[in-house]
Design an enzyme around this catalytic site. Structure first.
Site, PDB file in Angstrom:
ATOM      1  N   HIS A 345       0.783  -1.232   0.000  1.00 48.82           N
ATOM      2  CA  HIS A 345       0.000   0.000   0.000  1.00 48.82           C
ATOM      3  C   HIS A 345       0.817   1.286   0.000  1.00 48.82           C
ATOM      4  O   HIS A 345       0.273   2.369  -0.263  1.00 48.82           O
ATOM      5  CB  HIS A 345      -0.933   0.011   1.212  1.00 48.82           C
ATOM      6  CG  HIS A 345      -2.302   0.525   0.917  1.00 48.82           C
ATOM      7  ND1 HIS A 345      -2.560   1.557   0.031  1.00 48.82           N
ATOM      8  CD2 HIS A 345      -3.513   0.159   1.398  1.00 48.82           C
ATOM      9  CE1 HIS A 345      -3.850   1.799  -0.020  1.00 48.82           C
ATOM     10  NE2 HIS A 345      -4.463   0.959   0.796  1.00 48.82           N
ATOM     11  N   TYR A 459     -14.112   4.786  10.132  1.00 53.59           N
ATOM     12  CA  TYR A 459     -13.279   5.320   9.045  1.00 53.59           C
ATOM     13  C   TYR A 459     -13.777   4.760   7.727  1.00 53.59           C
ATOM     14  O   TYR A 459     -13.978   3.556   7.580  1.00 53.59           O
ATOM     15  CB  TYR A 459     -11.823   4.895   9.281  1.00 53.59           C
ATOM     16  CG  TYR A 459     -10.821   5.292   8.219  1.00 53.59           C
ATOM     17  CD1 TYR A 459      -9.934   6.338   8.431  1.00 53.59           C
ATOM     18  CD2 TYR A 459     -10.730   4.612   7.003  1.00 53.59           C
ATOM     19  CE1 TYR A 459      -8.991   6.705   7.482  1.00 53.59           C
ATOM     20  CE2 TYR A 459      -9.791   4.968   6.038  1.00 53.59           C
ATOM     21  CZ  TYR A 459      -8.925   6.006   6.278  1.00 53.59           C
ATOM     22  OH  TYR A 459      -7.995   6.362   5.333  1.00 53.59           O
ATOM     23  N   SER A 461     -12.592   5.194   3.651  1.00 52.83           N
ATOM     24  CA  SER A 461     -11.597   5.780   2.765  1.00 52.83           C
ATOM     25  C   SER A 461     -12.258   6.430   1.552  1.00 52.83           C
ATOM     26  O   SER A 461     -13.211   5.900   0.991  1.00 52.83           O
ATOM     27  CB  SER A 461     -10.625   4.693   2.296  1.00 52.83           C
ATOM     28  OG  SER A 461      -9.663   5.234   1.425  1.00 52.83           O
ATOM     29  N   THR A 472      -5.726   9.962  -0.161  1.00 52.43           N
ATOM     30  CA  THR A 472      -7.078   9.679   0.323  1.00 52.43           C
ATOM     31  C   THR A 472      -7.457  10.706   1.383  1.00 52.43           C
ATOM     32  O   THR A 472      -6.608  11.401   1.921  1.00 52.43           O
ATOM     33  CB  THR A 472      -7.178   8.278   0.963  1.00 52.43           C
ATOM     34  OG1 THR A 472      -6.289   8.202   2.077  1.00 52.43           O
ATOM     35  CG2 THR A 472      -6.869   7.184  -0.046  1.00 52.43           C
TER      36      THR A 472
END
Length: 631
Positions: A345, A459, A461, A472
């Site tokens: 990532h 959360y 994204s 993001t």
């Protein structure tokens, strides 16, 4: 205004304690009964006291936060080639010392090839490899369609517009697209898709890319193989040759290695960095270079996928032997042709990977390079395919053994479960004038409330690829609206009519849409506060009180971490929780159904949570159809 507030308060009567009337003086109120007789009642100011977090926010906004913001703006003006968040975001990922497995790397699984016979492992692996190489060449030669979000595709997603916009200078082209309600997205991450690896280094890892490399890395049963997929002129090797080489690898009957090197990529990054130094100094430099520079990593698994839960575990982490977790992505193809992309990532986000994913699925299914009847080329694969061997001393063997033990112990703590809610999806919800995403998020809020009796930090994204080097932003789905609605559905459904519950859902949807638009346009608060904190640290400024406040820490302890994928190519996607007492929720609202993939560690119960999600969706669909909630 202040006088009016004071007058209004006086008319209501003086208060002693929150919400209470001032009690009359006791009968024994003569001299000597009191220390003092204040004109202003003791608790007069109590109700209007600001909360501590509010004070910190005001202090930050008007003090150090304001100074840091001005510095951030000045720094941003000096670096117009990039985004203010890009550097700090890379640092956040690359300085993290935790294992990247579960903590960072997610997966996306492909739908099966619509033509069942094309799901043969060799056929699908060949076709997907060829399609990936086609994507690479199309990208490198500047022939890949720019990534554009079309709000009015009838005007902008047309050959006429494309023929016109190509003559507009690059420095002005964005404005030309904007005039027809089209928004070009940042593509700066795309070059890291190929020939790239995250290299472990002490304290901070590095991203490595070698665009000149022409070989593919293949893993099978913990063994490493490489062969060229591009010739010396940069042209793709014929599909029949790739098929022949993969067939040769699949026929290798060697037992799995006693010390599978791949385990090291699952280690703590500093531990792996030290072990990598030993690998390099032990005569493995050239071999490692071939691993790091490979176009990508193709993983051929020797077993079929049993079900969606098995698929999720296998594509998210597997058994640790047949993945190189540091590669920009691993393309995994199981024995039955089930395929997925597992990606690192730090280098990029879902936008680039999803574009690659969609293009590979479309090309490999609609324009397959080979058929199940195709014969491999008559070539000597024993010469073309090189099997990589690593020199391992006792220290490295001990390191691999230790990494395996940690890996196995960690994976035993992870639970994954999936549902496919078939009662309805995007089509039905849009007819109700509701945001499908808001309904899914509301289901998660209700589920947690039903299971644990409270709502928690959440959360979601959101891509900011509409901006140069955007990464993001966070959507914060948990709000006063979702709390009120969740409590009504879960705690007091009998006290509300279906119409009242529908109205609450509509309020949640409206507010969620607002949050989503703000996040997508860079108007969220999370990245801004993150950048200010990062700036303070780089300047040696003491951490402002705001960041030490329990409320700030609580909102960033994301018990519900969620991410959605919507694509006809995606079967499902998933990731692990971001905190030990959290849930990792990958989901998609399709036209006629809702898919949800949930992970948890031992302190939470993913199975029970999903049952609660399902119950919440059932309740909302009942209400939308005018029915009462089933208890």
């Amino acid at each position: 205004m202040v006088a009016r507030l004071l007058l209004r308060a006086w008319r209501r009567g003086l208060a002693f304690g929150p919400g209470a009337r001032c009690r009359p003086l006791s009968t024994g109120s003569g001299p000597g009964q009191y220390l003092q007789r204040s004109i202003v009642p003791t608790m007069h100011y109590q109700d209007s006291l600001p909360r501590k977090t509010e004070q910190f926010c005001k202090s930050f906004e008007n003090g150090i936060g304001k100074d840091l913001h001005e510095q951030l703006i000045a720094q941003d003006k000096q670096n117009k080639h990039t985004s203010y968040i890009s550097g700090p975001w890379f640092d956040m990922y690359l300085t993290a010392r935790d294992s990247i497995v579960l903590n960072f790397n997610p997966f996306m699984a492909f739908n099966p090839d619509p033509k069942s016979e094309y799901n043969d492992q060799l056929t699908r692996a060949t076709n997907m490899t060829v399609s990936a190489i086609r994507f690479l060449k199309t990208l490198q030669d500047g022939l890949l369609e720019p990534e554009v979000f079309h709000l009015n595709p009838a005007k902008s997603d047309t050959d006429t517009f494309k023929k016109l916009i190509r003559f507009v200078p690059s420095s002005l082209s964005w404005y030309g697209a904007y005039l027809v309600n089209a928004y070009p997205l940042d593509m700066s991450q795309y070059f890291r898709l190929f020939n790239s690896t995250r290299l472990p280094k002490l304290n901070r890892d590095e991203l490595f890319t070698d665009a000149k490399a022409r070989h593919l890395l293949v893993l099978r049963k913990g063994h490493f193989y490489v062969f060229d997929v591009l010739d010396q002129d940069g042209s793709a090797v014929p599909a029949s040759e790739i098929q022949a080489h993969l067939k040769y690898i699949l026929s290798d009957s060697s037992p799995a290695p006693e010390f599978p090197l791949s385990y090291l990529t699952s280690e703590n990054r500093d531990v792996w960095a030290e072990l990598r130094k030993k690998l390099l100094s032990g005569g493995n430099e050239e071999t490692l270079r071939k691993v790091d520079s490979a176009v990508f990593c193709l993983c051929l698994d020797d077993f079929p996928v049993k079900d969606l839960v098995h698929l999720s575990h296998n594509m998210l982490h597997g058994d640790g032997t047949n993945r190189w977790f540091d590669k920009s992505f691993n393309l995994i193809v199981a024995k039955d042709g089930t395929a997925a992309v597992h990606f690192e990532h730090a280098w990029g986000d879902g936008v680039a990977v999803l574009r690659f994913f969609n293009e590979v699925f479309k090309d490999s299914t609609q324009s397959p390079a080979i058929t199940p009847q195709s014969l491999p080329a008559r070539t000597d694969s024993s010469v073309a395919v090189q099997k990589l061997n690593f020199k391992l001393d006792d220290a490295l063997k001990t390191g691999i053994r230790s990494a395996k033990e940690k890996f196995d112990a960690t994976m035993k703590t992870l639970t994954i479960d999936c549902i496919q809610f078939q009662r309805g999806g995007k089509g039905f919800l849009k007819k109700q004038k509701l945001s499908p995403d808001s309904v899914a998020q509301l289901a998660f809020q209700m589920a947690f409330l039903r299971q644990y009796g409270k709502t928690v930090a959440t959360y979601e994204s959101c891509s900011t690829a509409a901006f140069k080097h955007g990464r993001t932003e966070t959507i914060r789905p948990a709000s006063t609206f979702t709390k009120r609605c969740s409590e009504a559905f879960v705690c007091t459904p009998s006290k509300h009519t279906a119409r009242e519950l529908q109205q609450m859902m509509a309020e949640c949807s409206k507010y969620h849409n607002q949050l989503t638009k703000e996040a997508a346009m860079g108007q969220g608060f999370d990245r801004h506060l993150f950048a200010l904190r990062y700036l303070a640290a780089t300047k040696g400024i003491a951490l402002p009180e705001l960041y030490l406040d329990p409320a700030y820490q609580q909102i960033n302890h994301n018990i519900l971490s969620t991410s959605t994928l919507s694509s006809p190519a995606v079967n499902l996607g998933g990731f692990a929780p971001v905190v030990s007492d959290g849930f990792g929720i990958g989901y998609a609202v399709h036209d006629s159904w809702v898919g949800c993939n949930v992970s948890s560690y031992t302190s939470r119960n993913a199975h029970e949570f999903l049952r609660c999600v399902e119950k919440s969706l059932e309740d909302m669909f009942d209400v939308l159809e005018g029915k009462s909630i089933k208890t």
